[in-house]
Design an enzyme around this catalytic site. Structure first.
Site, mmCIF file in Angstrom:
data_model
loop_
_atom_site.group_PDB
_atom_site.id
_atom_site.type_symbol
_atom_site.label_atom_id
_atom_site.label_comp_id
_atom_site.label_asym_id
_atom_site.label_seq_id
_atom_site.Cartn_x
_atom_site.Cartn_y
_atom_site.Cartn_z
ATOM 1 N N LYS A 1 0.847 -1.203 0.000
ATOM 2 C CA LYS A 1 0.000 0.000 0.000
ATOM 3 C C LYS A 1 0.872 1.237 0.000
ATOM 4 O O LYS A 1 2.032 1.229 0.412
ATOM 5 C CB LYS A 1 -0.951 0.014 1.200
ATOM 6 C CG LYS A 1 -0.281 0.006 2.583
ATOM 7 C CD LYS A 1 0.153 1.372 3.096
ATOM 8 C CE LYS A 1 0.785 1.288 4.467
ATOM 9 N NZ LYS A 1 1.462 2.552 4.865
ATOM 10 N N ASP B 1 -3.053 -1.579 9.943
ATOM 11 C CA ASP B 1 -3.019 -1.646 8.479
ATOM 12 C C ASP B 1 -3.531 -2.962 7.921
ATOM 13 O O ASP B 1 -3.716 -3.098 6.710
ATOM 14 C CB ASP B 1 -1.586 -1.422 7.967
ATOM 15 C CG ASP B 1 -1.120 0.016 8.090
ATOM 16 O OD1 ASP B 1 -1.968 0.895 8.342
ATOM 17 O OD2 ASP B 1 0.090 0.252 7.940
#
Length: 300
Positions: free
Chosen positions: A10, A140
């Site tokens: 990401k 996350d």
């Protein structure tokens, strides 16, 4: 029998950070974008739980019970009422996401292990339950499961999917060395000491740029409130950021807590040129090109 799951890295196109909370975390407005760099997590029945790893940076990955993928397997087994002996698996992680680089590689591995073990054990765990387990494992991890683009609030684990109107081209410069996420947040707190930290809010301009797929508009809106702290702890990243911009990047920023730096390019050709310039400069040990958005954890 084995199951392999591919999970993306990401980039935080916006990371707005609030002041420290009583629990030590910070409230965030965190706009995640999954990018096409992947780890693959393979689980196979075994006599006992063990973790192995291959690929770039694999020597930095813990292979004991502290590994997030191992913790994910144990958490899923406990949630499903599976005994430790029945839940024994060999988890192999084939790394391609930079390690300790602010791109959620460890979180990706945890999400991959959850999906892989769920399939291996035939549990059929609901998406909501998997996301709940992800949130327990780390801030996350839920986004690594869902991929695409999303706004994360709270400590980043409360997700709202975001529409994306096109592809974006990125270059990631992998630094020599790593940065500890807790250390970066401590430096953030130090830099803000004695001042009031604004409430984190997602940028309307940034969300609009994602929605319509406008790279130029996105470039003008990207931001990372942790960047000053990361640069304070790792000053040489400034030169890397400068090299990428001079090579034609539309925008540059530290990825998450760093030290990987991210460069938004106007095209695949421009991204290749930026990567070449970064490598030639000697300011990074690798430069990776990837497009976004990418799918979340997927059985392959």
């Amino acid at each position: 029998m084995s199951v392999t799951v591919r999970v993306p890295a990401k980039v935080n196109v916006q990371l707005a950070v609030g002041g420290a909370r009583s629990d030590g975390f910070h409230d965030l407005a965190n706009v995640f974008l999954a990018v096409g760099l992947y780890d693959e997590v393979t689980v196979t029945p075994a006599a006992s739980l063990r973790v192995t790893c291959s690929g770039p940076g694999s020597d930095q990955v813990p292979l004991d019970s502290s590994n997030l993928a191992a913790r994910a397997a144990l958490a899923l087994a406990e949630r499903a009422g599976i005994s430790a002996s029945s839940a024994a698996v060999h988890i192999h992680i084939d790394k391609d996401i930079p390690v300790a680089g602010g791109m959620a590689g460890g979180s990706a591995d945890a999400a991959g292990a959850l999906v892989a073990c769920d399939a291996l054990w035939g549990l059929g765990t609901s998406r909501g339950e998997l996301l709940s387990l992800c949130a327990e494992l780390g801030s996350d991890v839920p986004f690594s499961l869902v991929g695409g683009a999303a706004l994360g609030v709270g400590r980043g684990e409360q997700l709202t999917s975001l529409p994306v109107g096109g592809s974006f081209h990125w270059v990631f410069a992998v630094a020599d060395g790593g940065l500890s996420t807790p250390a970066v947040y401590r430096e953030f707190d130090r830099l803000w000491a004695g001042r009031s930290v604004p409430e984190p809010v997602a940028s309307d301009a940034l969300l609009s740029a994602l929605r319509v797929g406008d790279a130029v508009a996105l470039a003008s809106a990207v931001s990372n409130d942790l960047q000053p702290a990361a640069l304070s702890l790792f000053p040489s990243l400034r030169e890397t950021l400068d090299v990428g911009m001079a090579a034609g990047a539309l925008a540059s920023l530290v990825s998450g807590s760093g030290p990987t730096t991210a460069f938004l390019a106007k095209s695949a050709e421009s991204a290749a040129a930026v990567a070449e310039a970064l490598l030639a400069s000697g300011t990074c040990r690798a430069a990776r090109v990837a497009s976004a958005p990418a799918a979340g954890a997927t059985v392959v």
